[in-house]
Design a protein around this motif. Sequence first.
Motif, PDB file in Angstrom:
ATOM      1  N   THR B  42       0.832  -1.204   0.000  1.00 53.05           N
ATOM      2  CA  THR B  42       0.000   0.000   0.000  1.00 53.05           C
ATOM      3  C   THR B  42       0.866   1.253   0.000  1.00 53.05           C
ATOM      4  OG1 THR B  42      -1.809  -1.116   1.133  1.00 53.05           O
ATOM      5  CG2 THR B  42      -1.744   1.277   1.328  1.00 53.05           C
ATOM      6  N   ASP B 167      -5.630  -0.560  -4.958  1.00 57.57           N
ATOM      7  CA  ASP B 167      -5.117  -1.128  -3.710  1.00 57.57           C
ATOM      8  C   ASP B 167      -6.099  -2.163  -3.181  1.00 57.57           C
ATOM      9  OD1 ASP B 167      -3.717  -1.726  -1.467  1.00 57.57           O
ATOM     10  OD2 ASP B 167      -4.069   0.178  -0.448  1.00 57.57           O
ATOM     11  N   GLU B 168      -5.810  -3.418  -3.413  1.00 58.77           N
ATOM     12  CA  GLU B 168      -6.682  -4.517  -2.981  1.00 58.77           C
ATOM     13  C   GLU B 168      -8.153  -4.192  -3.207  1.00 58.77           C
ATOM     14  OE1 GLU B 168      -5.828  -6.498   0.610  1.00 58.77           O
ATOM     15  OE2 GLU B 168      -3.752  -5.813   0.701  1.00 58.77           O
TER      16      GLU B 168
HETATM   17 MG   LIG Z   1      -2.250  -2.626   2.054  1.00 57.85          MG
END
Ligand SMILES: [Mg+2]
Lengths: 234, 251
Positions: B42, B167-168
């Motif tokens: 991240t 991000d995910e």
């Molecule tokens: Mg992360």
Amino acid sequence: MSLLNSMLFSTILSADSWELFKSSLLPMITGGIKYTIPLTLIAFVVGLLLALLTAMMRISSIRIVRIPAIIYVSAVRGTPLLVQLFIVFYGLPNLDIKIDPFPSAIIAFSLNVGAYASEIIRASILSIPKGQWEAGYTIGMTRTTTLRRIILPQATRVSIPPLSNTFISLVKDTSLASLILVTELFRKAQEIAARTYEFLLLYVEAALLYWVICFLLSLIQEVIERRLEKYAAK
Amino acid sequence: MYLTIKGLAKSFGENEVLKNIDFAIDKGKVISIIGPSGSGKTTLLRCLNTLEQPSKGLFTFEDGLTLDFSKKVNKQDLLKLRRKSGMVFQSYNLFPHKTALENVTEGPLIVQRRNKKEVTKLAKELLTKVGLKDKMDLYPNQLSGGQQQRVGIARALAIQPELMLFDEPTSALDPELIGEVLRVIKDLVNEGWTMIIVTHEIQFAAQVSDEVLFMDGGYIVEQGSPDKVIRNPQEPRTKQFLDRILNPGEY
Ligand SMILES: [Mg+2]
Ligand SMILES: Nc1ncnc2c1ncn2[C@@H]1O[C@H](COP(=O)(O)OP(=O)(O)OP(=O)(O)O)[C@@H](O)[C@H]1O
């Protein structure tokens, strides 16, 4: 007990008292309409503008912008409202600044609301999740634009319940203006009481009138809050 | 290369979470970043988007924009960097006080000051593309997680970024909603967007990526094509991670 009963009956519920109660209603309500309500409304609006400015200054990244705001809030919250009123009305004339009772009251109450409401607004801004700032940044916004378009609209919703409490407190606090000769609701009660010696009756009557005003306001507050709930973030 | 990154490092106080990261991405390519929790994935994405400021590192874009974070970088360049990419968050971060349509129009309308009619048309096309044609006027809290994330993707696309960062994007979703979001991302791959995707969906990463980065402890431990990194990893840490994630029952 029976002594208390008979006192209450003789002072509050005798026919004379009832007449006095009714005849005082009009001057008190007039005082309310001419001074209490305008004072509340004007001080609240001016105070809110001041609060918004102060809150912006307090969240600024520049130190010298933050400091005056911090001092202002601290000074107002750290001193009694009555003392603030006295400084404006009785104190400033020593500097040859003479302000009439009503504008003096407006100044003192606006400054007071400004400080308390700025803390509410600041807390509301801080309560908005960091992800909202970041989402603003990632669509290309600057800090100012994000604040204006994304954060403040959400913070406004958060701050309305505590701000309406401030508003209701302000209605009651305006009774202090009687001490700087503003002929608002409570001052009227004092004047009539001084003439008739019916202190209990008149002060209870004034209390009832404040209660009615605040009760009506709290009903409005409930309606607004229910409306806002619909839009609240999940 | 569209973007080349050299010597990127990021510390939070004493804690160095990114250490000497080098990589490059070409126009139209897709890079997936995989790795265990806390490895810095991240943080790496956020450095590309100014949400975090790198402690060190040299970013060079093919159009000439260069940022050297070992020196002081100026605000204008940071804003330029920020405006190159669109970001899709794990937790969507939609604007709750705006409808799906308004979420999408906000960027082009307010930041890019484009014509309202044109922007509305664009936003409607984007929302249709992500399958939300009939949800445009709903507020985020009236949408499911998968629908919110698709609005998030449309919002990021609306500013017409050169680079898309994810991000995910499916980590917060119920399993049955993951597919609808991955399908939208796959469409973007086919349209030729340049993208960097942090994900735990290993099969998906293997399918869509041109390159996979495996991160651990703030380093890129292994990088290369999915055939190399996912199907035939060389580093023991990569093997161990993939083993654990592909056969979760055994641990
Ligand atoms: Mg992360
Ligand atoms: N704002 C911050 N301040 C201090 N430490 C941070 C901050 N953000 C991240 N970290 C630390 O940096 C390290 C890397 O975090 P990061 O979120 O990049 O990991 P990740 O690979 O994305 O993990 P996950 O898979 O759990 O999302 C972690 O040890 C984390 O505690």
